[in-house]
Design an enzyme around this catalytic site. Structure first.
Site, PDB file in Angstrom:
ATOM      1  N   CYS A 170       0.835  -1.186   0.000  1.00 19.37           N
ATOM      2  CA  CYS A 170       0.000   0.000   0.000  1.00 19.37           C
ATOM      3  C   CYS A 170       0.880   1.249   0.000  1.00 19.37           C
ATOM      4  CB  CYS A 170      -0.899  -0.021   1.225  1.00 19.37           C
ATOM      5  SG  CYS A 170      -2.084   1.292   1.221  1.00 19.37           S
TER       6      CYS A 170
ATOM      7  N   ASN B  28      -3.363  -8.904  -8.895  1.00 20.89           N
ATOM      8  CA  ASN B  28      -4.208  -7.756  -8.541  1.00 20.89           C
ATOM      9  C   ASN B  28      -3.846  -6.546  -9.396  1.00 20.89           C
ATOM     10  OD1 ASN B  28      -3.977  -5.277  -6.088  1.00 20.89           O
ATOM     11  ND2 ASN B  28      -5.947  -6.020  -6.782  1.00 20.89           N
TER      12      ASN B  28
HETATM   13  C1  LIG Z   1      -9.636   3.082  -1.037  1.00 15.90           C
HETATM   14  C2  LIG Z   1      -8.506   2.094  -1.082  1.00 15.90           C
HETATM   15  C3  LIG Z   1      -7.938   1.621   0.095  1.00 15.90           C
HETATM   16  C4  LIG Z   1      -6.884   0.694   0.072  1.00 15.90           C
HETATM   17  N1  LIG Z   1      -6.402   0.197   1.252  1.00 15.90           N
HETATM   18  C5  LIG Z   1      -5.496  -0.814   1.215  1.00 15.90           C
HETATM   19  C6  LIG Z   1      -5.104  -1.478   2.406  1.00 15.90           C
HETATM   20  O1  LIG Z   1      -5.579  -1.167   3.513  1.00 15.90           O
HETATM   21  N2  LIG Z   1      -4.171  -2.460   2.320  1.00 15.90           N
HETATM   22  C7  LIG Z   1      -3.624  -2.837   1.113  1.00 15.90           C
HETATM   23  O2  LIG Z   1      -2.796  -3.739   1.080  1.00 15.90           O
HETATM   24  N3  LIG Z   1      -3.999  -2.245  -0.035  1.00 15.90           N
HETATM   25  C8  LIG Z   1      -4.928  -1.270  -0.010  1.00 15.90           C
HETATM   26  N4  LIG Z   1      -5.362  -0.719  -1.185  1.00 15.90           N
HETATM   27  C9  LIG Z   1      -4.872  -1.259  -2.476  1.00 15.90           C
HETATM   28  C10 LIG Z   1      -5.837  -2.361  -2.994  1.00 15.90           C
HETATM   29  O3  LIG Z   1      -5.856  -3.476  -2.140  1.00 15.90           O
HETATM   30  C11 LIG Z   1      -5.438  -2.835  -4.416  1.00 15.90           C
HETATM   31  O4  LIG Z   1      -4.146  -3.355  -4.360  1.00 15.90           O
HETATM   32  C12 LIG Z   1      -5.468  -1.699  -5.434  1.00 15.90           C
HETATM   33  O5  LIG Z   1      -6.667  -0.945  -5.328  1.00 15.90           O
HETATM   34  C13 LIG Z   1      -5.354  -2.244  -6.872  1.00 15.90           C
HETATM   35  O6  LIG Z   1      -6.429  -3.108  -7.164  1.00 15.90           O
HETATM   36  P1  LIG Z   1      -7.698  -2.629  -8.057  1.00 15.90           P
HETATM   37  O7  LIG Z   1      -7.149  -2.096  -9.349  1.00 15.90           O
HETATM   38  O8  LIG Z   1      -8.522  -3.878  -8.237  1.00 15.90           O
HETATM   39  O9  LIG Z   1      -8.394  -1.564  -7.278  1.00 15.90           O
HETATM   40  C14 LIG Z   1      -6.380   0.234  -1.183  1.00 15.90           C
HETATM   41  C15 LIG Z   1      -6.950   0.721  -2.364  1.00 15.90           C
HETATM   42  C16 LIG Z   1      -7.997   1.630  -2.339  1.00 15.90           C
HETATM   43  C17 LIG Z   1      -8.604   2.105  -3.649  1.00 15.90           C
END
Ligand SMILES: Cc1cc2nc3c(=O)[nH]c(=O)nc-3n(C[C@H](O)[C@H](O)[C@H](O)COP(=O)(O)O)c2cc1C
Length: 329
Positions: free
Chosen positions: A101, A201
């Site tokens: 993150c 992901n």
């Molecule tokens: C609002 C938001 C909060 C997130 N919080 C976390 C988190 O707490 N821990 C984490 O590992 N990744 C977090 N992420 C990253 C997501 O888990 C993911 O890796 C990222 O959104 C890419 O995937 P996607 O394209 O399907 O959204 C967050 C993403 C978003 C949009």
């Protein structure tokens, strides 16, 4: 299907951990609608911060389906080990470590994806956590620190050596934040390099995306983040497509209404009215924005400040969709 320690994950579609989004009401809903695994919002490893109401709600796993995966974030191996132990005491059946993150709040403390540039520290953290608990430990990473330092494969090997049981990879580097194309090549290389389950992901927003990412990377599963916002049925749609090659079609208006109301009521019940009304605003906007009349509805909806007014307004909006048989895919 893949395994994380003793747990069989029946559907290869996982809900990504998202702070402020994947709370208990949303996790339960996604699980019911086909997510094979859901991961909680991250909690900091600093247990002094666990006493706030926000943390208490994040640590609540009552009534959740198994296995309960809880994500922790931090950079001190000892503190991470203790946080993992305490999470297990509170009901975690899988401990997930956040090294993926880029959020400032996490990175300023050199946790989350900022850790990826310090490989010895990564090893130290992973080993400390694995040794501290008797449940499987998983990790979520990015493909590297920056496009010039794509060390995802090295990190994955360190994870495997440290006894990690599954690895989720967001196909961007830490420096890329959420910008630019996701690159799935490093995920494919990671899958080749380790024998752990690998979950791909990043920008997987449809059943067809899921199929092509699985085919391209050879990953064992896909993880869906933003694609599930206001669309928790995406898990069921992806499962159906992966197992039959055919599309389930657009959700019908009656079911759209019942899922949205179920979600809204569970947010109010879980957070109480004051907080629940505020948290519900973004979720309801995600559901309704793509629908005909969604933007106008949202302008009025954000001003409502009681649970009852929110429910009535959503009901009215859905009745309009049902009467007009209009729903966007
Ligand atoms: C609002 C938001 C909060 C997130 N919080 C976390 C988190 O707490 N821990 C984490 O590992 N990744 C977090 N992420 C990253 C997501 O888990 C993911 O890796 C990222 O959104 C890419 O995937 P996607 O394209 O399907 O959204 C967050 C993403 C978003 C949009």
């Amino acid at each position: 299907m893949f395994e994380i320690g003793p747990y069989q994950i029946e559907n290869p579609v996982v809900l990504a951990p998202m702070a402020g989004v994947t709370d208990q009401p949303f996790r339960l809903l996604c699980r019911r609608l086909g997510a094979g695994l859901v991961v909680s919002e991250m909690v900091t490893s600093d247990q002094r911060l666990w006493k706030t109401r926000k943390s208490q709600l994040r640590l609540n796993h009552q009534g959740e389906s198994e296995p309960r995966s809880v994500q922790i974030a931090g950079s001190d191996p000892q503190m991470m080990a203790q946080a993992a132990q305490e999470s297990v005491r509170l009901g975690a059946q899988i401990v997930d470590i956040n090294m993926g993150c880029p959020a400032k709040k996490v990175c300023n403390k050199a946790a989350g994806s900022a850790l990826l540039r310090d490989e010895p520290l990564v090893r130290d953290i992973l080993q400390s956590v694995v040794n501290a608990v008797n449940v499987p430990v998983t990790v979520k990473i990015r493909t590297g620190w920056s496009p010039e330092h794509r060390n995802g494969v090295t990190i994955a090997r360190i994870a495997e050596d440290s006894g990690i049981r599954a690895i989720a990879v967001h196909g961007r580097t830490r420096a890329c934040a959420y910008k630019g194309e996701v690159e799935y090549d490093t995920i494919a290389n990671i899958k080749q390099a380790v024998s752990l389950p690998v979950i791909a992901n990043g920008d997987i927003n449809s059943p067809a995306d899921a199929r092509s990412v699985l085919d391209y990377t050879g990953a064992d599963g896909v993880m869906i983040g933003r694609g599930a916002h206001g669309r928790p049925w995406i898990f069921r749609e992806i499962n159906h497509y992966l197992s039959t090659g055919t599309s389930l079609g657009t959700i019908d208006t009656q079911e759209f209404q019942s899922i949205l109301l179920e979600h809204l009521n569970s947010i109010h019940a879980f957070y109480g009215e004051y907080l629940g009304v505020r948290i519900a605003r973004k979720h309801v906007a995600w559901y309704t924005n793509p629908q005909p009349g969604g933007s106008a509805f949202r302008r009025d909806f954000v001003r409502l400040d009681s649970a009852q007014a929110q429910c009535e307004s959503v009901l009215q909006f859905c009745e309009h969709l049902i009467n007009n048989e209009e729903i966007a895919a």
